[in-house]
Motif scaffolding. Sequence first.
Motif: not given
Length: 443
Positions: A126-136, A167-180, A327-331
């Motif tokens: 969860n810290q990885v995701q929190e840090q990514a929100l700040k820096t990405r 876009d079709r593969l990404i769908g509604q994903v807002k970023n490439g790191f938040q993972n429910a 993965a697609a959003k990160d790319l």
Amino acid sequence: MVPLRNQLLLGHAAEALPEVRDSELGDDTYVLDRLEQGRIAWLAGQDAGSKQAFAAADSRLAWEDEQAQYRLSRGLAQAGSLLTNDQTMAYRVPDYERTMLHHYLALNYLQRGDAEGALVEVRRANQVQEQALKTRADEVRAAKAQQEEGGDEQMRQQVSRGMPELDRLIGQVKNGFQNAYTFYFSGVLYEASGDLNDAWVDYQRGYQIAPDNLSLQVALLRLARLRGSPDELRETEKKLGRKAPPLVPSIAKNQGQLVVLFEDGLIPARREFFLPLPIATSGGDFRTFTVAVPYYDNRASDSGPLAVSVGNRHEQTSALVRLEALAAKDLQERLPGMLTRQALRLLSKEQLRRSAAKEGGDVGNILVGIFNTLSERADTRSWLTLPAQASSWQGSLPAGDIRLTLGAGSAMRELPLTIHAGQTTLVWVQRLGNRLTTRVMPL
């Protein structure tokens, strides 16, 4: 990786394990190879090997984060890539892969009965995701700014127009790191340990990303009632549009929780896209250059929920995360930096060609042209044994022995289980081809 992935889809994880590259510490793919090794060993039931490989990747990443000298060497590698390609640079582990590294380390600890170790790892995930929100966001802005300042704008526009859409593969994903998936998993662990406050926080985080997931909705309603705040309960019921079930102490005392985590398929591999580009040189003439850019097929994996049956009760999992979309959003977020390096690489190669033509005539010109063509390769590296998608189901069951039936397509599995009153039983399931791999972990 193609034969390795085929072995996994046939259910031959143990046979696939020797196919992983035998890299050494300091190699450009050392961390990536350890991630692949850890995941395959987990699928093969080789828990000690899985833990060792994941721990090695984790240790190396921690070292890289702390070493200024390593960051300098990465900068030199990036400079060197201007004459070759991005594959000469050390593999940069995306945030979603780092999150899953800690996720699987947590599962390793649980399998050995170490709940405290598992909690440490989900906190780190969860810290990885929190840090990514700040820096990405800052990184993406910086890459776009660099793209606007340097290189050949004509080339970048042509590459952008010629690339396949994501876009079709990404769908509604807002970023490439938040993972429910990981937020839900950590909430389950916190709740099982009696820490309702931290469980509440992580269930809320997961719900913000995957609001349609029924497990998260049920968990929030349950905890809103258990936490004892009438205002919080009313607010949660209003937000979810449903009532929390009544808490009957005599029933709750004789029931336990069953949690099913379902991982489906394999994440898609990046492909290589070649695009010939006519670019005006400094001499005023036009030359055709070929650039290679990584991309994903613009389609989601063919997968569905896992059917979960106990007696006359028939349920199914609901979606938590599409790792293929992350993965697609990160790319997509990294493409500005990649295109900038492509522009600079073309300039460097053109200068090399001109120097060779001046010194070696037609022969030098031809040789450098051949080198430029052969060295142009896209960086298609990624963690290829991750699942494509993950989903969950959670429910209360009477304490005692049960027979759990799991089904996804033609893949079926029956598991005898014992539900313990007041406790949680976690069942991890992976579908590869027509086979289900399972792990049962009492919490």
